[in-house]
Design a protein around this motif. Sequence first.
Motif, PDB file in Angstrom:
ATOM      1  N   TRP A  11     -69.500 -57.070 -13.280  1.00 32.46           N
ATOM      2  CA  TRP A  11     -68.821 -55.974 -13.969  1.00 32.46           C
ATOM      3  C   TRP A  11     -68.909 -56.165 -15.469  1.00 32.46           C
ATOM      4  CZ3 TRP A  11     -65.990 -51.822 -11.823  1.00 32.46           C
ATOM      5  CH2 TRP A  11     -65.944 -51.808 -10.418  1.00 32.46           C
ATOM      6  N   ARG A  12     -68.920 -55.054 -16.173  1.00 30.39           N
ATOM      7  CA  ARG A  12     -68.699 -55.125 -17.612  1.00 30.39           C
ATOM      8  C   ARG A  12     -67.232 -54.827 -17.864  1.00 30.39           C
ATOM      9  NH1 ARG A  12     -72.215 -51.025 -19.871  1.00 30.39           N
ATOM     10  NH2 ARG A  12     -71.971 -50.250 -17.757  1.00 30.39           N
ATOM     11  N   VAL A  13     -66.721 -55.343 -18.958  1.00 26.05           N
ATOM     12  CA  VAL A  13     -65.286 -55.236 -19.214  1.00 26.05           C
ATOM     13  C   VAL A  13     -65.052 -54.692 -20.619  1.00 26.05           C
ATOM     14  CG1 VAL A  13     -63.123 -56.528 -19.380  1.00 26.05           C
ATOM     15  CG2 VAL A  13     -64.845 -57.223 -17.707  1.00 26.05           C
ATOM     16  N   ARG A  14     -64.179 -53.717 -20.713  1.00 25.58           N
ATOM     17  CA  ARG A  14     -63.734 -53.255 -22.020  1.00 25.58           C
ATOM     18  C   ARG A  14     -62.215 -53.328 -22.051  1.00 25.58           C
ATOM     19  NH1 ARG A  14     -68.083 -53.975 -22.802  1.00 25.58           N
ATOM     20  NH2 ARG A  14     -69.693 -52.826 -23.904  1.00 25.58           N
ATOM     21  N   ARG A  15     -61.707 -53.891 -23.131  1.00 24.30           N
ATOM     22  CA  ARG A  15     -60.264 -53.941 -23.309  1.00 24.30           C
ATOM     23  C   ARG A  15     -59.887 -53.084 -24.501  1.00 24.30           C
ATOM     24  NH1 ARG A  15     -57.222 -57.524 -20.618  1.00 24.30           N
ATOM     25  NH2 ARG A  15     -58.372 -58.808 -19.145  1.00 24.30           N
ATOM     26  N   ILE A  16     -58.905 -52.248 -24.296  1.00 24.60           N
ATOM     27  CA  ILE A  16     -58.466 -51.357 -25.363  1.00 24.60           C
ATOM     28  C   ILE A  16     -57.021 -51.684 -25.676  1.00 24.60           C
ATOM     29  CG2 ILE A  16     -57.946 -48.940 -25.901  1.00 24.60           C
ATOM     30  CD1 ILE A  16     -60.395 -48.149 -24.502  1.00 24.60           C
ATOM     31  N   TRP A  17     -56.758 -51.840 -26.963  1.00 27.47           N
ATOM     32  CA  TRP A  17     -55.375 -52.092 -27.355  1.00 27.47           C
ATOM     33  C   TRP A  17     -54.567 -50.804 -27.287  1.00 27.47           C
ATOM     34  CZ3 TRP A  17     -53.807 -56.761 -27.179  1.00 27.47           C
ATOM     35  CH2 TRP A  17     -54.607 -57.827 -27.595  1.00 27.47           C
ATOM     36  N   GLU A  18     -53.339 -51.002 -26.893  1.00 23.90           N
ATOM     37  CA  GLU A  18     -52.364 -49.915 -26.884  1.00 23.90           C
ATOM     38  C   GLU A  18     -52.359 -49.160 -28.222  1.00 23.90           C
ATOM     39  OE1 GLU A  18     -48.593 -51.801 -26.520  1.00 23.90           O
ATOM     40  OE2 GLU A  18     -47.461 -49.927 -26.495  1.00 23.90           O
ATOM     41  N   HIS A  19     -52.405 -49.898 -29.347  1.00 26.37           N
ATOM     42  CA  HIS A  19     -52.319 -49.222 -30.652  1.00 26.37           C
ATOM     43  C   HIS A  19     -53.581 -48.410 -30.947  1.00 26.37           C
ATOM     44  CE1 HIS A  19     -54.524 -52.722 -32.574  1.00 26.37           C
ATOM     45  NE2 HIS A  19     -55.085 -51.710 -33.182  1.00 26.37           N
ATOM     46  N   GLN A  20     -54.737 -48.837 -30.417  1.00 25.59           N
ATOM     47  CA  GLN A  20     -55.962 -48.070 -30.642  1.00 25.59           C
ATOM     48  C   GLN A  20     -55.858 -46.709 -29.963  1.00 25.59           C
ATOM     49  OE1 GLN A  20     -58.766 -50.957 -29.023  1.00 25.59           O
ATOM     50  NE2 GLN A  20     -59.431 -51.536 -31.075  1.00 25.59           N
ATOM     51  N   LEU A  21     -55.319 -46.746 -28.769  1.00 22.12           N
ATOM     52  CA  LEU A  21     -55.158 -45.511 -28.012  1.00 22.12           C
ATOM     53  C   LEU A  21     -54.156 -44.582 -28.691  1.00 22.12           C
ATOM     54  CD1 LEU A  21     -56.504 -44.518 -25.486  1.00 22.12           C
ATOM     55  CD2 LEU A  21     -54.725 -45.590 -24.138  1.00 22.12           C
ATOM     56  N   ALA A  22     -53.145 -45.196 -29.304  1.00 21.54           N
ATOM     57  CA  ALA A  22     -52.132 -44.388 -29.977  1.00 21.54           C
ATOM     58  C   ALA A  22     -52.656 -43.858 -31.320  1.00 21.54           C
ATOM     59  CB  ALA A  22     -50.862 -45.209 -30.193  1.00 21.54           C
ATOM     60  N   ASP A  23     -53.371 -44.708 -32.061  1.00 20.24           N
ATOM     61  CA  ASP A  23     -53.816 -44.328 -33.408  1.00 20.24           C
ATOM     62  C   ASP A  23     -55.025 -43.411 -33.385  1.00 20.24           C
ATOM     63  OD1 ASP A  23     -51.851 -45.994 -34.199  1.00 20.24           O
ATOM     64  OD2 ASP A  23     -53.155 -47.568 -35.018  1.00 20.24           O
ATOM     65  N   SER A  24     -55.968 -43.721 -32.512  1.00 20.11           N
ATOM     66  CA  SER A  24     -57.200 -42.949 -32.503  1.00 20.11           C
ATOM     67  C   SER A  24     -57.784 -42.882 -31.099  1.00 20.11           C
ATOM     68  CB  SER A  24     -58.211 -43.587 -33.466  1.00 20.11           C
ATOM     69  OG  SER A  24     -59.417 -42.852 -33.424  1.00 20.11           O
ATOM     70  N   PRO A  25     -57.196 -42.013 -30.274  1.00 19.17           N
ATOM     71  CA  PRO A  25     -57.675 -41.917 -28.892  1.00 19.17           C
ATOM     72  C   PRO A  25     -59.169 -41.576 -28.820  1.00 19.17           C
ATOM     73  CG  PRO A  25     -56.073 -40.188 -29.392  1.00 19.17           C
ATOM     74  CD  PRO A  25     -56.043 -41.147 -30.528  1.00 19.17           C
ATOM     75  N   VAL A  26     -59.652 -40.799 -29.790  1.00 20.45           N
ATOM     76  CA  VAL A  26     -61.058 -40.398 -29.732  1.00 20.45           C
ATOM     77  C   VAL A  26     -61.975 -41.621 -29.885  1.00 20.45           C
ATOM     78  CG1 VAL A  26     -61.235 -39.773 -32.201  1.00 20.45           C
ATOM     79  CG2 VAL A  26     -62.767 -38.711 -30.535  1.00 20.45           C
ATOM     80  N   THR A  27     -61.578 -42.569 -30.731  1.00 18.76           N
ATOM     81  CA  THR A  27     -62.362 -43.794 -30.912  1.00 18.76           C
ATOM     82  C   THR A  27     -62.316 -44.654 -29.653  1.00 18.76           C
ATOM     83  OG1 THR A  27     -61.666 -43.738 -33.215  1.00 18.76           O
ATOM     84  CG2 THR A  27     -62.749 -45.741 -32.479  1.00 18.76           C
ATOM     85  N   ALA A  28     -61.146 -44.748 -29.058  1.00 18.85           N
ATOM     86  CA  ALA A  28     -60.995 -45.545 -27.841  1.00 18.85           C
ATOM     87  C   ALA A  28     -61.878 -44.982 -26.731  1.00 18.85           C
ATOM     88  CB  ALA A  28     -59.529 -45.563 -27.412  1.00 18.85           C
TER      89      ALA A  28
END
Length: 139
Positions: A113-130
């Motif tokens: 598997w490949r794995v991506r981890r997204i921080w809670e703040h990234q999703l809150a600050d810039s969902p489009v980037t996440a």
Amino acid sequence: LTGDVFSKKKRSEVMAAIKGHGNKSTELAFIVAARKYGLHGWARGAKGLPGKPDFIFKRSKLAVFIDGCFWHGCPRCNRRKRFHSNKAYWKQKISGNRARDRRKSRQLREMGWRVRRIWEHQLADSPVTAIARISKALK
Ligand SMILES: [Zn+2]
């Protein structure tokens, strides 16, 4: 969870809220963003996989974790001294979580598997980037 200093009472309220709701609100933020920006092919939850990824893309074998900034020790959100009491306890607890995250990611990679981890703040600050990070990983 933006304030740096909580009173003792406030802090235990916050902790109770985090414990009680787990990752639900950040998972929901991901779903909202995925729908908004047209990210398809994901499924929720994957209990049989190491670390229980929050979302998986089966066809691409991509596992996605949405990591809460506090519990997973986000360097941006947690670098300042948030807890003036029991600092050692929290430090140890969070570094234990981080070690476990790394171990689970490694186990997933070993399974192909490949794995991506997204921080809670990234999703809150810039969902489009996440979301862009995820769709890039799918290509
Ligand atoms: Zn953060």
